[in-house]
Design a protein around this motif. Structure first.
Motif, PDB file in Angstrom:
ATOM      1  N   VAL A 242       0.864  -0.747   0.300  1.00 32.72           N
ATOM      2  CA  VAL A 242      -0.042   0.448  -0.288  1.00 32.72           C
ATOM      3  C   VAL A 242       0.929   1.128   0.038  1.00 32.72           C
ATOM      4  O   VAL A 242       1.356   1.402   0.572  1.00 32.72           O
ATOM      5  N   GLN A 243       0.946   2.249  -1.100  1.00 29.68           N
ATOM      6  CA  GLN A 243       1.466   3.586  -1.067  1.00 29.68           C
ATOM      7  C   GLN A 243      -0.166   4.399  -0.504  1.00 29.68           C
ATOM      8  O   GLN A 243      -1.337   4.444  -0.950  1.00 29.68           O
ATOM      9  N   GLY A 244       0.404   5.292   0.436  1.00 28.44           N
ATOM     10  CA  GLY A 244      -1.463   5.576   1.470  1.00 28.44           C
ATOM     11  C   GLY A 244      -0.719   6.963   1.522  1.00 28.44           C
ATOM     12  O   GLY A 244       0.556   8.070   1.821  1.00 28.44           O
ATOM     13  N   GLY A 245      -2.048   8.018   1.984  1.00 26.86           N
ATOM     14  CA  GLY A 245      -1.719   9.215   1.804  1.00 26.86           C
ATOM     15  C   GLY A 245      -2.961   9.596   1.758  1.00 26.86           C
ATOM     16  O   GLY A 245      -3.986   8.992   1.000  1.00 26.86           O
ATOM     17  N   GLY A 246      -3.404  11.036   1.604  1.00 30.31           N
ATOM     18  CA  GLY A 246      -4.433  12.150   2.125  1.00 30.31           C
ATOM     19  C   GLY A 246      -4.781  11.704   0.330  1.00 30.31           C
ATOM     20  O   GLY A 246      -4.314  11.967  -0.670  1.00 30.31           O
ATOM     21  N   SER A 247      -6.427  12.745  -0.642  1.00 27.81           N
ATOM     22  CA  SER A 247      -6.809  11.939  -1.779  1.00 27.81           C
ATOM     23  C   SER A 247      -6.381  13.861  -2.460  1.00 27.81           C
ATOM     24  O   SER A 247      -5.769  13.733  -3.666  1.00 27.81           O
ATOM     25  N   ASP A 248      -5.428  14.447  -1.503  1.00 26.91           N
ATOM     26  CA  ASP A 248      -4.744  16.044  -2.103  1.00 26.91           C
ATOM     27  C   ASP A 248      -3.225  15.141  -2.761  1.00 26.91           C
ATOM     28  O   ASP A 248      -2.715  15.776  -3.456  1.00 26.91           O
ATOM     29  N   LEU A 249      -3.251  13.804  -2.576  1.00 28.16           N
ATOM     30  CA  LEU A 249      -1.510  13.815  -2.839  1.00 28.16           C
ATOM     31  C   LEU A 249      -1.873  12.815  -4.106  1.00 28.16           C
ATOM     32  O   LEU A 249      -0.579  12.272  -4.912  1.00 28.16           O
ATOM     33  N   VAL A 250      -2.895  12.626  -4.527  1.00 30.40           N
ATOM     34  CA  VAL A 250      -3.192  12.310  -5.656  1.00 30.40           C
ATOM     35  C   VAL A 250      -2.125  12.182  -7.024  1.00 30.40           C
ATOM     36  O   VAL A 250      -1.826  11.099  -7.650  1.00 30.40           O
ATOM     37  N   PHE A 251      -2.623  13.586  -7.662  1.00 30.92           N
ATOM     38  CA  PHE A 251      -2.090  14.045  -8.196  1.00 30.92           C
ATOM     39  C   PHE A 251      -1.678  15.600  -8.152  1.00 30.92           C
ATOM     40  O   PHE A 251      -1.834  15.466  -7.157  1.00 30.92           O
ATOM     41  N   PRO A 252       0.148  15.843  -8.048  1.00 28.79           N
ATOM     42  CA  PRO A 252       1.022  14.803  -8.778  1.00 28.79           C
ATOM     43  C   PRO A 252       1.693  14.328  -7.735  1.00 28.79           C
ATOM     44  O   PRO A 252       2.309  13.088  -8.307  1.00 28.79           O
ATOM     45  N   HIS A 253       1.539  13.828  -6.735  1.00 25.13           N
ATOM     46  CA  HIS A 253       2.653  13.296  -5.892  1.00 25.13           C
ATOM     47  C   HIS A 253       2.335  11.658  -5.942  1.00 25.13           C
ATOM     48  O   HIS A 253       3.631  10.976  -6.228  1.00 25.13           O
ATOM     49  N   HIS A 254       1.870  11.381  -5.969  1.00 26.14           N
ATOM     50  CA  HIS A 254       1.795   9.761  -6.179  1.00 26.14           C
ATOM     51  C   HIS A 254       1.812   9.239  -7.347  1.00 26.14           C
ATOM     52  O   HIS A 254       2.582   8.217  -7.724  1.00 26.14           O
ATOM     53  N   GLU A 255       0.953  10.206  -8.354  1.00 24.74           N
ATOM     54  CA  GLU A 255       1.310   9.657  -9.778  1.00 24.74           C
ATOM     55  C   GLU A 255       3.098   9.531 -10.470  1.00 24.74           C
ATOM     56  O   GLU A 255       3.351   8.407 -11.121  1.00 24.74           O
TER      57      GLU A 255
END
Ligand code: 5CA
Ligand code: ZN
Length: 409
Positions: A242-255
């Motif tokens: 699992v890579q986890g975080g808040g939904s504000d990290l979906v893009f760009p951070h986790h992408e």
């Protein structure tokens, strides 16, 4: 960096269930089947202000993931970072005329205290961006040698086109990506970039800002996404659960992070599930350090609020929902804590085995904490109305609530 002390997790009778969780990348549920050691990376704080309820809600979600895994008798390898050098931290230190290192240390120390009070399980490795720099530099060098990175006026950028899977975490179109990139630390309008979305891997030293020796990269400091990737790959390797975080990290951070890792290793995917918690708001707007509309965990604690009630307030919302913090949310949690404590304070009560299974089932189904709370509510109401004759049942309930929900009754 040191993390914080672990609260004990009681072992429960019977068998835990495998976690089915919503994966942002596929847009649907995945059944995770980790090996004997489940691997999770959760993005940590940027320590320029105290832990607010939004942060706590996100860490609560990933604490539940671990508790479900521990209940299946697996071990958990949990890694978290601290973004202890970045623009917002440097800007805040300058605004308040304090040393940025001292600011980061102070807020990280407070975060540890808040996490301990909330009974969040600590990561085995808690790693600061600064201490990760020696590991980051060779990764950026490797990306450059592989043609996945290029230089622009001394700064080094990652070329998003180097990863054939770029875009598969967020599944956003180019226009949406461009907007979010501008909002969240990117520089899509900088002239000379190959693709406006390309993120910085290494920022050449700027006057008046801290910088480190970057070998062939020159003096500078790391970009945000490569920081998390370097730490995750160093401690967990590719293909973690699992890579986890808040939904504000979906893009760009986790992408971007996934693309960095995939370009570096040639392997896919970086993580088996990309899991994102919803955003907590206050007065109609996302709680955020930059806006300043915050409710701090430490302030609530100073006001005498029992951390177990704070935790119950978080658990009352599904982790994927966006929700609003209000005084009523806290009042409801305090009332629930009182009811539960009264219910477990007797030596016997209604049977508890079915309740343990209900909590397990609720959490295994995409961490449905509100359903788990409702099940405990029903047991507590039965205890209150009719009592029961099962000796030791209240003890079982209290251990289950502690082990699976992190709430000490
Ligand atoms: N240091 C980076 C991650 S590498 C960072 O985003 N730090 S942070 O301090 O801004 O946020 C820490 C965590 O809290 C992130 O997972 C973020 O998504 C989450 N978060 C921030 N604000 C909220 C909010 N209002 N509601 C829920 N989660 C939040
Ligand atoms: Zn991160």
């Amino acid at each position: 960096m040191h993390a914080w002390p672990a609260s004990e997790v009681p072992a429960l009778p019977g068998q835990g269930r495998d976690l089915r969780i919503h994966d942002t990348a596929t847009g649907g549920p995945v059944i995770l089947d980790p090996g004997p050691v489940a691997r999770i990376y959760v993005c940590g704080i940027t320590p320029y202000d105290a832990t607010h309820i939004g942060h706590a809600a996100t860490y609560n979600a990933f604490d539940l993931v671990q508790r479900v895994w521990l209940d299946t008798k697996r071990q958990v390898h949990y890694v978290q970072n601290v973004t202890d050098v970045d623009d917002p931290l440097l800007e805040r230190a300058q605004r308040d005329d304090i040393d940025w290192v001292a600011l980061a240390e102070k807020e990280t120390a407070l975060f540890r205290e808040d996490m301990t009070a909330l009974r969040m399980l600590p990561p085995q490795q808690y790693i600061g961006a600064v201490e990760a720099i020696p590991g980051i530099v060779p990764l950026v060098e490797r990306l450059r040698e592989a043609g996945a990175a290029y230089e622009l006026e001394g700064d080094i950028y990652f070329s998003v086109e180097s990863d054939p899977h770029f875009g598969e975490v967020s599944r956003l179109d180019a226009a949406a990506m461009r907007l979010l990139s501008a909002e969240r630390g990117g520089d899509p309008d900088r002239p000379g970039k190959k693709n406006p979305l390309d993120p910085m891997l290494w920022m050449a030293a700027r006057a008046g800002e801290p910088s480190w020796d970057g070998a062939s990269l020159g003096r500078g400091r790391p970009g945000w996404h490569i920081e998390c990737v370097a730490i995750a790959l160093d401690h967990l390797g590719m293909g973690f659960d699992v890579q986890g975080g808040g939904s504000d990290l979906v893009f760009p951070h986790h992408e971007m992070g996934a693309s960095h890792a995939q370009a570096l290793t040639g392997e896919f995917p970086m993580a088996k599930a990309y899991v994102h918690a919803g955003m907590v708001a206050l007065n109609g707007e996302k709680m955020s350090k930059s806006k300043g509309n915050l409710v701090f965990v430490s302030q609530l604690r100073r006001d005498g609020v029992d951390p177990a009630a704070i935790r119950l307030a978080l658990l009352a919302h599904h982790y994927r929902a966006d929700w609003e913090w209000t005084g009523q949310v806290l009042q409801d949690a305090l009332a629930r804590l009182d009811r539960w404590r009264a219910a477990v304070s007797r030596p016997d009560g209604p049977p508890a085995d079915a309740l343990v299974e209900e909590i397990r089932e609720a959490l295994a189904a995409d961490l449905d904490a509100p359903a788990a709370l409702a099940a405990v509510d029903r047991w507590a109401a039965l205890q209150q109305e009719r009592g029961g004759t099962d000796e030791g049942a209240p003890g079982v309930v209290s251990r289950a609530v502690d082990a699976l929900l992190g709430v000490a009754l």
